[in-house]
Scaffold this motif. Sequence first.
Motif, PDB file in Angstrom:
ATOM      1  N   VAL A   1      37.523  31.662  43.983  1.00 57.87           N
ATOM      2  CA  VAL A   1      38.487  31.193  44.984  1.00 57.87           C
ATOM      3  C   VAL A   1      37.860  30.164  45.930  1.00 57.87           C
ATOM      4  O   VAL A   1      38.529  29.260  46.430  1.00 57.87           O
ATOM      5  CB  VAL A   1      39.048  32.406  45.772  1.00 57.87           C
TER       6      VAL A   1
ATOM      7  N   THR B   1      37.333  33.627  37.907  1.00 56.80           N
ATOM      8  CA  THR B   1      37.788  34.935  38.375  1.00 56.80           C
ATOM      9  C   THR B   1      39.311  35.009  38.195  1.00 56.80           C
ATOM     10  O   THR B   1      39.965  33.998  37.946  1.00 56.80           O
ATOM     11  CB  THR B   1      37.455  35.165  39.865  1.00 56.80           C
ATOM     12  N   ARG B   2      39.832  36.206  38.370  1.00 50.18           N
ATOM     13  CA  ARG B   2      41.258  36.387  38.114  1.00 50.18           C
ATOM     14  C   ARG B   2      42.170  35.573  39.021  1.00 50.18           C
ATOM     15  O   ARG B   2      43.095  34.926  38.545  1.00 50.18           O
ATOM     16  CB  ARG B   2      41.632  37.867  38.164  1.00 50.18           C
TER      17      ARG B   2
ATOM     18  N   ILE C   1      36.996  36.052  33.279  1.00 49.73           N
ATOM     19  CA  ILE C   1      35.896  36.966  32.998  1.00 49.73           C
ATOM     20  C   ILE C   1      36.103  38.235  33.812  1.00 49.73           C
ATOM     21  O   ILE C   1      36.521  38.174  34.962  1.00 49.73           O
ATOM     22  CB  ILE C   1      34.549  36.308  33.382  1.00 49.73           C
TER      23      ILE C   1
ATOM     24  N   THR D   1      39.508  42.844  33.122  1.00 45.57           N
ATOM     25  CA  THR D   1      40.699  42.528  32.344  1.00 45.57           C
ATOM     26  C   THR D   1      40.579  41.193  31.617  1.00 45.57           C
ATOM     27  O   THR D   1      41.512  40.740  30.982  1.00 45.57           O
ATOM     28  CB  THR D   1      41.946  42.496  33.259  1.00 45.57           C
TER      29      THR D   1
ATOM     30  N   SER E   1      33.159  36.111  45.165  1.00 47.13           N
ATOM     31  CA  SER E   1      32.699  37.134  46.115  1.00 47.13           C
ATOM     32  C   SER E   1      31.906  38.251  45.423  1.00 47.13           C
ATOM     33  O   SER E   1      31.145  38.957  46.064  1.00 47.13           O
ATOM     34  CB  SER E   1      33.891  37.736  46.856  1.00 47.13           C
TER      35      SER E   1
ATOM     36  N   HIS F   1      35.163  44.265  39.542  1.00 45.52           N
ATOM     37  CA  HIS F   1      36.094  43.901  38.472  1.00 45.52           C
ATOM     38  C   HIS F   1      35.649  42.652  37.731  1.00 45.52           C
ATOM     39  O   HIS F   1      35.864  42.518  36.539  1.00 45.52           O
ATOM     40  CB  HIS F   1      37.485  43.611  39.051  1.00 45.52           C
TER      41      HIS F   1
ATOM     42  N   ASN G   1      27.175  30.682  47.456  1.00 45.86           N
ATOM     43  CA  ASN G   1      28.241  31.238  48.295  1.00 45.86           C
ATOM     44  C   ASN G   1      27.889  30.958  49.749  1.00 45.86           C
ATOM     45  O   ASN G   1      26.728  31.017  50.134  1.00 45.86           O
ATOM     46  CB  ASN G   1      28.367  32.751  48.063  1.00 45.86           C
TER      47      ASN G   1
ATOM     48  N   ASP H   1      27.625  25.730  51.054  1.00 45.58           N
ATOM     49  CA  ASP H   1      28.976  25.328  50.679  1.00 45.58           C
ATOM     50  C   ASP H   1      28.910  24.645  49.316  1.00 45.58           C
ATOM     51  O   ASP H   1      28.130  23.700  49.132  1.00 45.58           O
ATOM     52  CB  ASP H   1      29.491  24.362  51.756  1.00 45.58           C
TER      53      ASP H   1
HETATM   54  C1  LIG Z   1      42.903  46.454  38.234  1.00 45.68           C
HETATM   55  C2  LIG Z   1      42.229  45.162  38.612  1.00 45.68           C
HETATM   56  C3  LIG Z   1      41.588  44.431  37.627  1.00 45.68           C
HETATM   57  C4  LIG Z   1      40.953  43.234  37.947  1.00 45.68           C
HETATM   58  N1  LIG Z   1      40.328  42.534  36.959  1.00 45.68           N
HETATM   59  C5  LIG Z   1      39.678  41.399  37.265  1.00 45.68           C
HETATM   60  C6  LIG Z   1      38.969  40.661  36.267  1.00 45.68           C
HETATM   61  O1  LIG Z   1      38.967  41.009  35.072  1.00 45.68           O
HETATM   62  N2  LIG Z   1      38.312  39.545  36.623  1.00 45.68           N
HETATM   63  C7  LIG Z   1      38.271  39.106  37.925  1.00 45.68           C
HETATM   64  O2  LIG Z   1      37.631  38.079  38.184  1.00 45.68           O
HETATM   65  N3  LIG Z   1      38.939  39.762  38.880  1.00 45.68           N
HETATM   66  C8  LIG Z   1      39.646  40.893  38.589  1.00 45.68           C
HETATM   67  N4  LIG Z   1      40.319  41.544  39.582  1.00 45.68           N
HETATM   68  C9  LIG Z   1      40.338  40.947  40.940  1.00 45.68           C
HETATM   69  C10 LIG Z   1      39.054  41.257  41.716  1.00 45.68           C
HETATM   70  O3  LIG Z   1      39.185  42.539  42.304  1.00 45.68           O
HETATM   71  C11 LIG Z   1      38.790  40.231  42.814  1.00 45.68           C
HETATM   72  O4  LIG Z   1      39.931  40.146  43.644  1.00 45.68           O
HETATM   73  C12 LIG Z   1      38.462  38.833  42.303  1.00 45.68           C
HETATM   74  O5  LIG Z   1      37.441  38.891  41.315  1.00 45.68           O
HETATM   75  C13 LIG Z   1      37.999  37.960  43.444  1.00 45.68           C
HETATM   76  O6  LIG Z   1      37.890  36.610  43.027  1.00 45.68           O
HETATM   77  P1  LIG Z   1      36.991  35.566  43.810  1.00 45.68           P
HETATM   78  O7  LIG Z   1      35.606  36.086  43.933  1.00 45.68           O
HETATM   79  O8  LIG Z   1      37.173  34.262  43.127  1.00 45.68           O
HETATM   80  O9  LIG Z   1      37.720  35.439  45.215  1.00 45.68           O
HETATM   81  P2  LIG Z   1      37.357  35.991  46.663  1.00 45.68           P
HETATM   82  O10 LIG Z   1      37.098  37.440  46.631  1.00 45.68           O
HETATM   83  O11 LIG Z   1      38.415  35.476  47.557  1.00 45.68           O
HETATM   84  O12 LIG Z   1      35.975  35.308  47.005  1.00 45.68           O
HETATM   85  C14 LIG Z   1      35.818  33.952  47.329  1.00 45.68           C
HETATM   86  C15 LIG Z   1      34.358  33.754  47.730  1.00 45.68           C
HETATM   87  O13 LIG Z   1      34.106  32.371  47.867  1.00 45.68           O
HETATM   88  C16 LIG Z   1      33.263  32.158  48.996  1.00 45.68           C
HETATM   89  N5  LIG Z   1      33.552  30.782  49.433  1.00 45.68           N
HETATM   90  C17 LIG Z   1      34.693  30.312  49.994  1.00 45.68           C
HETATM   91  N6  LIG Z   1      34.578  28.985  50.216  1.00 45.68           N
HETATM   92  C18 LIG Z   1      33.363  28.601  49.780  1.00 45.68           C
HETATM   93  C19 LIG Z   1      32.667  27.373  49.716  1.00 45.68           C
HETATM   94  N7  LIG Z   1      33.227  26.230  50.130  1.00 45.68           N
HETATM   95  N8  LIG Z   1      31.409  27.359  49.225  1.00 45.68           N
HETATM   96  C20 LIG Z   1      30.842  28.497  48.781  1.00 45.68           C
HETATM   97  N9  LIG Z   1      31.453  29.697  48.805  1.00 45.68           N
HETATM   98  C21 LIG Z   1      32.695  29.751  49.296  1.00 45.68           C
HETATM   99  C22 LIG Z   1      33.644  33.236  49.971  1.00 45.68           C
HETATM  100  O14 LIG Z   1      32.537  33.523  50.828  1.00 45.68           O
HETATM  101  C23 LIG Z   1      33.963  34.413  49.041  1.00 45.68           C
HETATM  102  O15 LIG Z   1      32.804  35.207  48.821  1.00 45.68           O
HETATM  103  C24 LIG Z   1      40.969  42.751  39.282  1.00 45.68           C
HETATM  104  C25 LIG Z   1      41.625  43.486  40.268  1.00 45.68           C
HETATM  105  C26 LIG Z   1      42.254  44.668  39.950  1.00 45.68           C
HETATM  106  C27 LIG Z   1      42.935  45.441  41.038  1.00 45.68           C
END
Ligand SMILES: Cc1cc2nc3c(=O)[nH]c(=O)nc-3n(C[C@H](O)[C@H](O)[C@H](O)COP(=O)(O)OP(=O)(O)OC[C@H]3O[C@@H](n4cnc5c(N)ncnc54)[C@H](O)[C@@H]3O)c2cc1C
Lengths: 271, 341
Positions: free
Chosen positions: B227, B252-253, B267, B270, B285, B289, B304, B322
Motif C-alpha cells: 500500500v 499484497t492483497r 502473495i 490467499t 507492513s 497473512h 519502509n 521513503d
Molecule cells: C482472511 C484474510 C486473508 C488475507 N490474505 C492475504 C494475502 O494472501 N496476502 C496479503 O498480502 N494480504 C492478505 N490479507 C490482508 C493482510 O491482513 C494485510 O491487510 C495486507 O497484507 C496489508 O497490505 P500492505 O502491507 O500493502 O498495506 P498496509 O498494512 O497498509 O501497509 C503499508 C505500509 O507501507 C508503509 N509506507 C507507506 N508509505 C510509504 C512510503 N512512501 N515509503 C515506504 N513505506 C511506506 C507503511 O509504513 C506501512 O507499513 C488477508 C486478510 C485477511 C483478513
Amino acid sequence: MKQVTEMNIIVLIKQVPDPREYVRIREDGTLDREKTRGLINDCDKSALEAALRLKERYGCRVTAISMGPPKAEDALREALAMGIDDAVLISDRRARGSDTLATSYVLYKAIEKLGKFDLIICGAESSDGGTAQVGPELAEFLGIPQATFVEDFEVEGNHILLRRRMDGGHEKLRLAMPALITVLKEINKPRTTTFSGILRAMNMPISIWSLEDIGAEVDKVGLSGSPTKIMKIEKVNLRRRKILIEGDNVEEKVNNLLRILREEGVLSEVV
Amino acid sequence: MKDYSGVWVYAEHDGNAISRSTLEIMGKGRELASRLGVELSVVLFGYGVSDLVETLIEYGADNVYVSDDERLKYYKTLNYAKLLTELIRRHRPEIVLFAASYKGRDLAPRVAASLRTGLTANCIDLDIGDFEDREKGERFEKILYQIVPAYGGNVVATIITPYHRPQIATVRPGNFQVPEKFPGKGKVFQINFGSEDWDDDVEVLEVERDEEDSKLEKARVIVGVGVGARGSEGVKILKRLAEALGGTLGATRPVVDAGLLPHECMIGETGKVVRPELYLACGISGAAHHMIGVRGAKVIIAINKDPKSPICEAADYIVIGDIFEVVPKLLEKLGKHGDAL
Ligand SMILES: Cc1cc2nc3c(=O)[nH]c(=O)nc-3n(C[C@H](O)[C@H](O)[C@H](O)COP(=O)(O)OP(=O)(O)OC[C@H]3O[C@@H](n4cnc5c(N)ncnc54)[C@H](O)[C@@H]3O)c2cc1C
Ligand SMILES: Nc1ncnc2c1ncn2[C@@H]1O[C@H](COP(=O)(O)O)[C@@H](O)[C@H]1O
C-alpha cells in the motif's frame, strides 16, 4: 427434455465472521463465532445471485441451505430478502466443529430430505475455512458430476455450459444435470437487498432442522465425528535477522543496501 | 490401520512435463517416506504420458502407477476420481498427497469423500509425529502432521487424521524446494480399467492456456508492492526496480484489490507462496497473512518509512526510508553499474 422453468436450484450458503473483526479461537481449536458479526460468505453471495438470475429468466425455484449456529438464520433471512423462495437452516449443537467431510455429510442428508433438485450452486471457498472442499465432497455423497472454480455458466436444456479456472488457463465444459458447481466471486456482482425485499423476507418462514429431522447419524458429525482433528495451534514464527541498514542519508543507506545485496549474492548476476 | 503403508503423490502435468508443484511434493514425500521406512509411489494419469515416468523415477519414485489411455486425455473429475479411488482401495497407502492446484483441489475432495476419510487443504508443511488421544486412551505413532495457516492472524494449526486411512492432504505449491534428483527404485505398474468404469456426464469443449501464470514461482528476485506504493506512480518505479534486478513484481492483497496489479501477483495466505533468493518488500507492513507467502525466501529486505511496522521483525534487512526517495536512488546506482558492464 425437462423445461428449465421446472428447475429446482439449491444454493449452499455459509455464514462467516466478518474478516475485519477479531475472532477468538477456543481451547479445542474451533472458532468462537458467537460474538462476531456474521456475513454471507463472499462467493456464496455470488452463488445466490447466479441462481436468482436463472430464476428471473426461467422462473425456477431457488432454495438456500445453511448449516450453522442459530444466528446463521440472519444469513438466510438476507438470502430471502435478495429474492430466493425457500430457506433451510440445519442447526444442531452436536454438529459444532464439523470438518468438511462431516459438513458435507450433513448437507447431503438435508438435500436428500428436500428431495428434488437439478442444480446445486456453492461458493468456491469460504473465507474462514477456505478449503474449497465442501462442494466436491457433497457432490461425491450425492454421486453427481461437478465443476469447481466456475467463472461463467449458462443453462442449455439438461446441460450447463460453463467456463472454469484451471491451472495455467481456463476450460470450457458441458455438464449433464443434476450437477453441482462451485462459483468464484468474480462470476457476478451480487445485488443488494431492497427495502421491499427485506419486508417480504420478514414474513417468510425458515425451516430449522435438527440432525434427527434429516436422519443424519450423530457419530458422523461434529468434533468427534470428523476424521480430521486440530492437534495444536501455534504462533507462526516469522522473525528473521532484522538487521537495520544504517546511513545518515538516503545515499549512504542505498550504498549499504547495494553492498549487502552483493554480499548475499543476489546481485552477482545483475551488477 | 496397520495394513496401510506407503506415501503416494498424485502427479500433475501439462502433457509435456511434470508440474513443478508435483516435484516439490515428491521431495517432501521422499522425506516422509524415509522417516516412515516405506516406499514413495506416484500416480500418473493421462494420454501420451509414458515419457514422463522417467522424470518421476529420477525424482525419487519407488513405484509409478501409470494409466496412459486416450480416455484420460482430458482431466474429467468423475473418471479420474473413480480410477484413483479404486487404486487407493487396492493398494492402501497411509498417506496421499495432492498439489493444492485447481485440479488437485477438484480431485482430492472427491477421492477423500468416496473413501470417507479426512482431507486437509492447503498445507504449508508436513511432518511425522505421535499423538495421544487422552479422551479415548489411544496412542498413535508416526502419523502425518498437516500444517496449515489458520484464520485469525499469526497462527498455524497442526491437523491430524488419527482414526482414518489414508491421511490425505493438498499442499500449497511453492512451499518446498524442487529436490535434487535422487532416483528411486522405479518399478512401473500399468493400470488398466474397463469401460464399465467410464462416465460421460462431462464433455470438455475447450482448453485455454494463458502461459503467464508461473512467473512468480520461478523468479529469483521479487519486488513486493504494498500500500505504501500509493498507486500507479509507485508501481511504475517498483516495476523499473524489478527489471533492474532481473526480477518480477509481487503484491499484497489491498494492492491487488485496488486493481493496481493483476490477481496472479498476490502473495500470501490467499495468494501465492513463493521462494525467491531475494524478496524486496516495498511499502509493506508485514501482516502474517502476507508474510506466510514469503517464508521460503532466502533473503527478505524491507523498505519502509515506519520503524515500528511489523515487517521490521520479519525481515533480514531493513531500510528505514521513503520508497519514493530510496528506490529512485537505488535505480540510479544500479543504472550506473549496468552501464559499466
Ligand atoms: C482472511 C484474510 C486473508 C488475507 N490474505 C492475504 C494475502 O494472501 N496476502 C496479503 O498480502 N494480504 C492478505 N490479507 C490482508 C493482510 O491482513 C494485510 O491487510 C495486507 O497484507 C496489508 O497490505 P500492505 O502491507 O500493502 O498495506 P498496509 O498494512 O497498509 O501497509 C503499508 C505500509 O507501507 C508503509 N509506507 C507507506 N508509505 C510509504 C512510503 N512512501 N515509503 C515506504 N513505506 C511506506 C507503511 O509504513 C506501512 O507499513 C488477508 C486478510 C485477511 C483478513
Ligand atoms: N456450513 C455450511 N453450510 C452451507 N454451505 C456450506 C457450509 N460450509 C461450506 N459450505 C459451502 O461450501 C463452499 C466451500 O466451503 P469450504 O469448503 O469451507 O471452503 C462454501 O462457499 C459454501 O457454498
